[in-house]
Design a protein around this motif. Sequence first.
Motif, short mmCIF file in Angstrom:
data_model
loop_
_atom_site.label_atom_id
_atom_site.label_comp_id
_atom_site.label_asym_id
_atom_site.label_seq_id
_atom_site.Cartn_x
_atom_site.Cartn_y
_atom_site.Cartn_z
N GLN A 106 -1.14 -13.71 3.90
CA GLN A 106 -1.36 -12.36 4.40
C GLN A 106 -0.07 -11.55 4.21
N VAL A 107 -0.22 -10.31 3.84
CA VAL A 107 0.91 -9.41 3.62
C VAL A 107 0.84 -8.28 4.63
N GLN A 108 1.96 -7.97 5.22
CA GLN A 108 2.04 -6.81 6.11
C GLN A 108 2.97 -5.78 5.50
N LEU A 109 2.57 -4.52 5.58
CA LEU A 109 3.34 -3.42 5.04
C LEU A 109 3.70 -2.46 6.17
N VAL A 110 4.97 -2.06 6.21
CA VAL A 110 5.42 -1.14 7.25
C VAL A 110 6.18 0.00 6.59
N GLU A 111 5.64 1.21 6.75
CA GLU A 111 6.29 2.39 6.19
C GLU A 111 7.26 3.00 7.21
N SER A 112 8.27 3.67 6.70
CA SER A 112 9.21 4.40 7.54
C SER A 112 9.81 5.54 6.74
N GLY A 113 10.46 6.45 7.44
CA GLY A 113 11.17 7.53 6.76
C GLY A 113 10.49 8.88 6.81
N GLY A 114 9.29 8.93 7.35
CA GLY A 114 8.62 10.21 7.45
C GLY A 114 9.27 11.10 8.49
N GLY A 115 8.82 12.35 8.52
CA GLY A 115 9.37 13.29 9.51
C GLY A 115 9.05 14.71 9.15
N LEU A 116 9.76 15.62 9.81
CA LEU A 116 9.60 17.05 9.59
C LEU A 116 10.77 17.57 8.77
N VAL A 117 10.47 18.31 7.73
CA VAL A 117 11.50 18.85 6.86
C VAL A 117 11.09 20.24 6.40
N GLN A 118 12.07 21.07 6.13
CA GLN A 118 11.78 22.41 5.62
C GLN A 118 11.45 22.35 4.13
N ALA A 119 10.69 23.31 3.68
CA ALA A 119 10.38 23.40 2.26
C ALA A 119 11.68 23.43 1.44
N GLY A 120 11.66 22.68 0.34
CA GLY A 120 12.85 22.54 -0.49
C GLY A 120 13.71 21.36 -0.13
N GLY A 121 13.43 20.75 1.00
CA GLY A 121 14.21 19.61 1.46
C GLY A 121 13.76 18.30 0.85
N SER A 122 14.36 17.22 1.32
CA SER A 122 14.11 15.89 0.78
C SER A 122 13.86 14.89 1.90
N LEU A 123 13.11 13.87 1.56
CA LEU A 123 12.89 12.72 2.43
C LEU A 123 12.81 11.48 1.55
N ARG A 124 13.15 10.34 2.14
CA ARG A 124 12.99 9.07 1.44
C ARG A 124 12.15 8.14 2.30
N LEU A 125 11.00 7.79 1.76
CA LEU A 125 10.12 6.85 2.45
C LEU A 125 10.41 5.42 2.00
N SER A 126 10.23 4.49 2.93
CA SER A 126 10.38 3.08 2.62
C SER A 126 9.10 2.35 3.01
N CYS A 127 8.82 1.29 2.29
CA CYS A 127 7.68 0.42 2.59
C CYS A 127 8.18 -1.01 2.52
N ALA A 128 8.32 -1.64 3.68
CA ALA A 128 8.80 -3.01 3.75
C ALA A 128 7.61 -3.96 3.80
N ALA A 129 7.65 -5.00 2.97
CA ALA A 129 6.53 -5.94 2.87
C ALA A 129 6.95 -7.34 3.26
N SER A 130 6.05 -8.03 3.91
CA SER A 130 6.27 -9.45 4.18
C SER A 130 5.71 -10.25 3.01
N GLY A 131 5.96 -11.54 2.97
CA GLY A 131 5.37 -12.36 1.92
C GLY A 131 6.35 -12.71 0.81
N ARG A 132 6.04 -13.79 0.10
CA ARG A 132 6.96 -14.30 -0.92
C ARG A 132 6.55 -13.96 -2.34
N THR A 133 5.47 -13.19 -2.51
CA THR A 133 5.01 -12.87 -3.86
C THR A 133 5.17 -11.39 -4.16
N PHE A 134 6.08 -10.75 -3.49
CA PHE A 134 6.25 -9.30 -3.58
C PHE A 134 6.41 -8.83 -5.01
N SER A 135 7.26 -9.50 -5.77
CA SER A 135 7.62 -9.00 -7.10
C SER A 135 6.52 -9.17 -8.14
#
Length: 121
Positions: free
Chosen positions: A1-30
Motif C-alpha cells: 500500500q502507498v500513502q501520499l501526503v501533499e503539502s505546500g498549499g496556501g494563499l498567494v497573490q497573483a504573480g506569486g509562487s508556491l512549491r507543492l510537495s508530495c511525499a510517498a511511502s513505499g519502496r517502489t517509488f522510483s
Amino acid sequence: QVQLVESGGGLVQAGGSLRLSCAASGRTFSRYTMAWFRRPLGKEREFVARISGSGGPTYYADSVKDRFTISRDNAKNTMYLQMNSLKPEDTAVYSCAFKYRGPGITDYDYWGQGTQVTVSS
C-alpha cells in the motif's frame, strides 16, 4: 500500500509562487509515473503535469506550461510542483497521483488527499 501526503498549499497573490510537495511511502517509488492534478471548486478534476519514474520525460497541461515545473527526488520519495506566475484561475485543490495504470489520463492507483491553493487577484 502507498500513502501520499501533499503539502505546500496556501494563499498567494497573483504573480506569486508556491512549491507543492508530495511525499510517498513505499519502496517502489522510483518505478512509476507520478502526476499532479487539480480540481477547481465546482469543476472537474484536470491534469496539470506528469513525470516518469526516472524523472525523465515530463508533460504539462497547456494552461500551466512555462509557469509550472514538475520534479521528483527518488532518494526522498518526494515529488514537487514549482508554481510560478500564479493566476487566480490556478485556484484549486491540488492532488498528487502515483502509479499510472492507464488507459485514461486519471487512471492512477493511488491518490493523495489534496492541498488547497488559492490565488488572489
